[in-house]
Design an enzyme around this catalytic site. Structure first.
Site: not given
Ligand code: CO
Length: 264
Positions: A56, A202
Site C-alpha cells: 500500500d 507498505h
Molecule cells: Co494506506
C-alpha cells in the site's frame, strides 16, 4: 411491625432501580448482517496454498522499483494499492508494475480516513485515483482498499454497488509502518500467513523492502503460491460446514480417517 415496614421501605427503591435498568446487553456482540460480511474481503477460503501479497501507499520513487526487481526474481505477482497523488508523480512505476503482471488497486487520492469525510469527497477521492490509474495503465482498477481499513457501512455499499469495487482488507498485518525492524516484519508475516491470506504491507518503508527477500524465500519454502487479489477471489471456494464432533462417541469405534489414510 416496625421492622417489617423498614425492610419494605428499603426494598422499594432497590426494586424501582432494577426495573428502570435497560434489558441486559447480549454477552457477545452480534455479527454484522450477512450483506455487510460479504461486501468486504479480509481473507478467503481456498483449496490450495494460495496467498496474496499487497503493498500500500506507493508508488515510491526509490523503493517500489527495488520491490519490483525482487518480485520479478521470484516470479511473484503482487497487488499494489496505490495513492492517486503518488500515481500522478510516478505513472511510469505503475506502468512497469502492471506490465510485469502485478495488479493495481485504488487506495484513495490523498489517504484520508474516508469514514470521516462526506460522500461527495469519498467519491472524488476514489474517482480521481481511478482516472489517474486508468490514464497510466489503460485499465480501471476493480479493487479498493480504504485507508486505515476505515469505511462506514453506507460507504461500503455505494463503493461496491455504485462505483463497482470489491473492498479488500487483510488478515495478516505486520504493522510494518511502525518500523519494528525487517526481522520483526518478516517473522510476523511468516507466523500469521495461511492459505487464503491477504498480507498487508507498505512499499514506502525501507524496512519492509529489506524484510522481503527472507520473507519471500521462507513463504516459498512453506509451499505458498502467490497470486494477485483478483486471482485469489477467483480461487475462492465455499467454506465447508463445520465437521460435527461426536459427543460421547464410543471409544471402540474405529476412526474412518485413520483407517482410510495408509500414507499418513
Ligand atoms: Co494506506
Amino acid at each position: 411491625m416496625l421492622r417489617k415496614f423498614r425492610a419494605l421501605f428499603f426494598l422499594v427503591p432497590a426494586t424501582v432501580a432494577f426495573a428502570q435498568q435497560p434489558s441486559p446487553a447480549p454477552e457477545k456482540p452480534k455479527p454484522p448482517p450477512v450483506a455487510e460480511q460479504k461486501i468486504t474481503v479480509s481473507s478467503v477460503h481456498v483449496d490450495g496454498p494460495y496467498i496474496a501479497l499487497t503493498f500500500d501507499d506507493g508508488p515510491s520513487e526509490k523503493l517500489t522499483p527495488r520491490l519490483l526487481d525482487l518480485l520479478a526474481q521470484h516470479h511473484i505477482h503482487a497487488t499494489f494499492f496505490v495513492i492517486g497523488e503518488n500515481v500522478a508523480q510516478h505513472p511510469e512505476i505503475l506502468q512497469r508494475a502492471a506490465r510485469e503482471g502485478h495488479e493495481i488497486g485504488n487506495h484513495s487520492w490523498s489517504h484520508p480516513n474516508l469514514a470521516k469525510i462526506s460522500d461527495d469527497a469519498v467519491r472524488s477521492q476514489i474517482k480521481r485515483t481511478e482516472e489517474a490509474i486508468t490514464g497510466a495503465i489503460g485499465s480501471r482498477p476493480v479493487l479498493l482498499r480504504p485507508p486505515y481499513g476505515s469505511l462506514t457501512t453506507r460507504q461500503k455499499h455505494f463503493i461496491h454497488d455504485d462505483l463497482g469495487y470489491e473492498i479488500i482488507l487483510w488478515d495478516v498485518d505486520p504493522l510494518d509502518w511502525k518500523e519494528p525492524g525487517p526481522n520483526i516484519v518478516s517473522s510476523r508475516i511468516l507466523k500469521e500467513t495461511r492459505p487464503g491470506s491477504i498480507v498487508l504491507s507498505h512499499d514506502i518503508h525501507a524496512q519492509t523492502i529489506q524484510a522481503m527477500p527472507a520473507t519471500l524465500t521462507e513463504l516459498e519454502a512453506k509451499g505458498f503460491k502467490f497470486v494477485t487479489v483478483s486471482e485469489l477471489l477467483k480461487l475462492r471456494t465455499p467454506v465447508p460446514p463445520p465437521t460435527p464432533k461426536p459427543v460421547n462417541a464410543p471409544t471402540a469405534t474405529p476412526s474412518p480417517v485413520v483407517a482410510a489414510s495408509p500414507n499418513g
